[in-house]
Write a protein that holds these residues in place. Structure first.
Motif, PDB file in Angstrom:
ATOM      1  N   PHE A  31      -1.635 -16.231  -8.354  1.00  0.00           N
ATOM      2  CA  PHE A  31      -1.782 -16.413  -6.910  1.00  0.00           C
ATOM      3  C   PHE A  31      -1.126 -15.286  -6.129  1.00  0.00           C
ATOM      4  O   PHE A  31      -1.584 -14.913  -5.052  1.00  0.00           O
ATOM      5  N   ARG A  32      -0.041 -14.711  -6.671  1.00  0.00           N
ATOM      6  CA  ARG A  32       0.672 -13.643  -5.971  1.00  0.00           C
ATOM      7  C   ARG A  32      -0.167 -12.377  -5.857  1.00  0.00           C
ATOM      8  O   ARG A  32       0.107 -11.519  -5.013  1.00  0.00           O
ATOM      9  N   LEU A  33      -1.195 -12.242  -6.712  1.00  0.00           N
ATOM     10  CA  LEU A  33      -2.030 -11.043  -6.687  1.00  0.00           C
ATOM     11  C   LEU A  33      -3.086 -11.076  -5.586  1.00  0.00           C
ATOM     12  O   LEU A  33      -3.739 -10.063  -5.344  1.00  0.00           O
ATOM     13  N   VAL A  34      -3.259 -12.223  -4.928  1.00  0.00           N
ATOM     14  CA  VAL A  34      -4.273 -12.342  -3.871  1.00  0.00           C
ATOM     15  C   VAL A  34      -3.970 -11.362  -2.746  1.00  0.00           C
ATOM     16  O   VAL A  34      -4.847 -10.640  -2.264  1.00  0.00           O
ATOM     17  N   LYS A  35      -2.711 -11.318  -2.315  1.00  0.00           N
ATOM     18  CA  LYS A  35      -2.327 -10.423  -1.219  1.00  0.00           C
ATOM     19  C   LYS A  35      -2.146  -8.981  -1.691  1.00  0.00           C
ATOM     20  O   LYS A  35      -2.164  -8.064  -0.871  1.00  0.00           O
ATOM     21  N   LEU A  36      -1.972  -8.792  -2.983  1.00  0.00           N
ATOM     22  CA  LEU A  36      -1.761  -7.446  -3.498  1.00  0.00           C
ATOM     23  C   LEU A  36      -3.061  -6.735  -3.869  1.00  0.00           C
ATOM     24  O   LEU A  36      -3.069  -5.520  -4.044  1.00  0.00           O
ATOM     25  N   TYR A  37      -4.164  -7.500  -3.977  1.00  0.00           N
ATOM     26  CA  TYR A  37      -5.399  -6.900  -4.472  1.00  0.00           C
ATOM     27  C   TYR A  37      -5.949  -5.830  -3.529  1.00  0.00           C
ATOM     28  O   TYR A  37      -6.264  -4.717  -3.964  1.00  0.00           O
ATOM     29  N   ASP A  38      -6.070  -6.162  -2.244  1.00  0.00           N
ATOM     30  CA  ASP A  38      -6.629  -5.199  -1.282  1.00  0.00           C
ATOM     31  C   ASP A  38      -5.799  -3.921  -1.180  1.00  0.00           C
ATOM     32  O   ASP A  38      -6.362  -2.817  -1.226  1.00  0.00           O
ATOM     33  N   PRO A  39      -4.467  -4.011  -1.018  1.00  0.00           N
ATOM     34  CA  PRO A  39      -3.691  -2.761  -0.992  1.00  0.00           C
ATOM     35  C   PRO A  39      -3.738  -2.002  -2.321  1.00  0.00           C
ATOM     36  O   PRO A  39      -3.714  -0.769  -2.324  1.00  0.00           O
ATOM     37  N   LEU A  40      -3.827  -2.732  -3.439  1.00  0.00           N
ATOM     38  CA  LEU A  40      -3.940  -2.070  -4.738  1.00  0.00           C
ATOM     39  C   LEU A  40      -5.244  -1.285  -4.824  1.00  0.00           C
ATOM     40  O   LEU A  40      -5.274  -0.134  -5.293  1.00  0.00           O
ATOM     41  N   PHE A  78       0.835  -1.210   0.000  1.00  0.00           N
ATOM     42  CA  PHE A  78       0.000   0.000   0.000  1.00  0.00           C
ATOM     43  C   PHE A  78       0.869   1.259   0.000  1.00  0.00           C
ATOM     44  O   PHE A  78       0.654   2.194  -0.783  1.00  0.00           O
ATOM     45  N   LEU A  79       1.886   1.285   0.884  1.00  0.00           N
ATOM     46  CA  LEU A  79       2.794   2.431   0.960  1.00  0.00           C
ATOM     47  C   LEU A  79       3.580   2.602  -0.340  1.00  0.00           C
ATOM     48  O   LEU A  79       3.750   3.722  -0.831  1.00  0.00           O
ATOM     49  N   ALA A  80       4.051   1.488  -0.908  1.00  0.00           N
ATOM     50  CA  ALA A  80       4.830   1.555  -2.146  1.00  0.00           C
ATOM     51  C   ALA A  80       3.986   2.105  -3.294  1.00  0.00           C
ATOM     52  O   ALA A  80       4.461   2.927  -4.095  1.00  0.00           O
ATOM     53  N   LEU A  81       2.735   1.676  -3.389  1.00  0.00           N
ATOM     54  CA  LEU A  81       1.846   2.169  -4.449  1.00  0.00           C
ATOM     55  C   LEU A  81       1.563   3.661  -4.282  1.00  0.00           C
ATOM     56  O   LEU A  81       1.511   4.408  -5.265  1.00  0.00           O
ATOM     57  N   LEU A  82       1.384   4.098  -3.033  1.00  0.00           N
ATOM     58  CA  LEU A  82       1.166   5.518  -2.781  1.00  0.00           C
ATOM     59  C   LEU A  82       2.403   6.335  -3.140  1.00  0.00           C
ATOM     60  O   LEU A  82       2.295   7.447  -3.669  1.00  0.00           O
ATOM     61  N   ILE A  83       3.578   5.790  -2.840  1.00  0.00           N
ATOM     62  CA  ILE A  83       4.824   6.481  -3.181  1.00  0.00           C
ATOM     63  C   ILE A  83       4.961   6.629  -4.698  1.00  0.00           C
ATOM     64  O   ILE A  83       5.374   7.677  -5.207  1.00  0.00           O
ATOM     65  N   LEU A 111      -5.359   2.802  -4.998  1.00  0.00           N
ATOM     66  CA  LEU A 111      -5.924   3.485  -6.157  1.00  0.00           C
ATOM     67  C   LEU A 111      -6.971   4.512  -5.737  1.00  0.00           C
ATOM     68  O   LEU A 111      -7.089   5.579  -6.349  1.00  0.00           O
ATOM     69  N   VAL A 112      -7.729   4.197  -4.684  1.00  0.00           N
ATOM     70  CA  VAL A 112      -8.713   5.152  -4.166  1.00  0.00           C
ATOM     71  C   VAL A 112      -8.015   6.424  -3.694  1.00  0.00           C
ATOM     72  O   VAL A 112      -8.391   7.540  -4.077  1.00  0.00           O
ATOM     73  N   PHE A 113      -6.984   6.268  -2.868  1.00  0.00           N
ATOM     74  CA  PHE A 113      -6.267   7.432  -2.355  1.00  0.00           C
ATOM     75  C   PHE A 113      -5.512   8.159  -3.467  1.00  0.00           C
ATOM     76  O   PHE A 113      -5.446   9.395  -3.477  1.00  0.00           O
ATOM     77  N   SER A 114      -4.928   7.410  -4.397  1.00  0.00           N
ATOM     78  CA  SER A 114      -4.186   8.029  -5.499  1.00  0.00           C
ATOM     79  C   SER A 114      -5.104   8.889  -6.360  1.00  0.00           C
ATOM     80  O   SER A 114      -4.729   9.993  -6.781  1.00  0.00           O
ATOM     81  N   LEU A 115      -6.310   8.385  -6.632  1.00  0.00           N
ATOM     82  CA  LEU A 115      -7.278   9.180  -7.392  1.00  0.00           C
ATOM     83  C   LEU A 115      -7.669  10.436  -6.623  1.00  0.00           C
ATOM     84  O   LEU A 115      -7.764  11.526  -7.194  1.00  0.00           O
ATOM     85  N   LEU A 116      -7.863  10.286  -5.312  1.00  0.00           N
ATOM     86  CA  LEU A 116      -8.226  11.439  -4.484  1.00  0.00           C
ATOM     87  C   LEU A 116      -7.117  12.493  -4.482  1.00  0.00           C
ATOM     88  O   LEU A 116      -7.395  13.695  -4.474  1.00  0.00           O
ATOM     89  N   PHE A 117      -5.854  12.049  -4.478  1.00  0.00           N
ATOM     90  CA  PHE A 117      -4.734  12.995  -4.527  1.00  0.00           C
ATOM     91  C   PHE A 117      -4.827  13.873  -5.773  1.00  0.00           C
ATOM     92  O   PHE A 117      -4.606  15.088  -5.711  1.00  0.00           O
ATOM     93  N   GLY A 118      -5.141  13.250  -6.901  1.00  0.00           N
ATOM     94  CA  GLY A 118      -5.279  14.017  -8.131  1.00  0.00           C
ATOM     95  C   GLY A 118      -6.501  14.921  -8.117  1.00  0.00           C
ATOM     96  O   GLY A 118      -6.445  16.067  -8.582  1.00  0.00           O
TER      97      GLY A 118
END
Length: 358
Positions: free
Chosen positions: A199-208, A150-155, A212-219
């Protein structure tokens, strides 16, 4: 009915419709949902613990800087890189709450020192932004940790916005909003296909999804407040049109989900939707918040729904405050918008009532 009971009922309905050929491992499915619920319930505890760890780390770093124990630019830079490497190792190797929290706290502190050290070497800010983005991207692929992802995506999203600001290419904020809106819609509406593709996307889906919600809000914040960015309001429609088209598409999906067959009902819904969205043509922040609300409602994502509602309230108030009209004109605009929303509510309420009687 609890969530697990609802899942069991849903599986039984699928089996009854598909027949004996439908085979599934009920214990494995329920176990996975219990595990995911446990991870979600501990998310707040992790976040609070991380904030505590970050504050403690900042206090320790301030102590070192205050007494001159860290003076070399190279020392600060290498300590930052070292903390990032250690944090990635800890979060990758261990799954305990305490170690996980410590690893993420070290990651945040390491990134701060890394950025600070680069600035002390007087490296160009755009180069620093690209380096920070590269570190965040590498961290995203190395570690499968929800909070760190989540932090990495926001960065990464923050770095893109930083590049837009530092290069004075403010008009690209509309492209940023459009791409994030499309990505958010795709991720929300294609959960099953995304998590089953790898399978690796299972743990990445929720933070993604939440990133994306916060990233859109930033814009969207950049277009909501006058003077924050050097943007011409004449081009706000380029963001709003894409958002409005996506919203109409989501309305279409909702009508399909609610099994609305009447052409007259569909026409009224589309007409009222258009009247509701028309005033947001030059206020993309409002239509963007509406998109978050509607998508979250469709997929029953309560966190996104709460964030979207709060953002919508803020953007409406900000839009009203920034209007360069008289108080009477502002009141007429709010009155008209409120009247359209009330008509929409009355129409939906009557429609739901008539469906219940049937």
């Amino acid at each position: 009915m609890g969530k697990l009971e609802h899942i069991q009922q849903h599986l039984e309905n699928i089996k009854s419709s598909e027949g004996d050929s439908f085979v599934y491992d009920e214990k494995a499915i329920l176990s996975e949902y219990e595990k995911r619920d446990g991870e979600n319930s501990s998310f707040i505890i992790k976040v609070l613990s991380i904030f505590g760890g970050i504050l403690a780390s900042i206090a320790f770093l301030s102590f070192l800087l205050l007494f001159g124990l860290i003076e070399s630019e190279a020392t600060i830079l290498f300590i930052g890189i070292g903390l990032i490497i250690v944090s990635l190792f800890i979060t990758k190797k261990f799954d305990a709450l305490l170690l996980d929290t410590m690893g993420i706290s070290l990651f945040v502190l390491g990134m701060a020192l890394f950025i600070f050290g680069l600035f002390m070497f007087e490296i160009h800010e755009n180069v620093i932004t690209f380096l920070v983005m590269a570190v965040a991207l590498c961290s995203l692929f190395v570690v499968r940790n929800s909070v760190l992802s989540f932090l990495a995506l926001l960065i990464i999203s923050g770095s893109i916005l930083t590049l837009i600001i530092t290069t004075d290419a403010y008009s690209l904020i509309h492209l940023y909003i459009n791409l994030h809106a499309l990505a958010l819609t795709y991720v929300f509406l294609n959960e099953s296909s995304i998590i089953t593709s790898d399978f690796r996307l299972v743990k990445l889906y929720d933070p993604l999804r939440i990133a994306l919600v916060f990233s859109l809000l930033f814009g969207l914040v950049g277009t909501s407040k006058n003077g924050l960015f050097s943007l011409s309001k004449s081009y706000y429609w380029t963001s709003s049109m894409v958002l409005i088209l996506i919203l109409i598409y989501v309305v279409y999906l909702l009508l399909k989900e609610f099994k609305v067959e009447s052409s007259k009902t569909k026409l009224w819904v589309y007409l009222l939707s258009a009247l509701t969205l028309l005033p947001t043509l030059f206020a993309p922040a409002i239509s963007g918040a509406l998109l978050i609300v509607l998508l979250s409602f469709k997929v029953n994502y309560k966190t996104g729904l709460s964030i979207g509602i709060l953002a919508l309230i803020y953007f409406v108030i900000q839009y009203y405050y920034d209007l360069s009209y008289t108080l009477l004109t502002k009141s007429i605009i709010l009155f008209s918008s409120g009247l359209v929303f009330l008509l929409f509510y009355v129409f939906l309420y009557k429609k739901l009532k008539s469906d219940e009687k049937v």
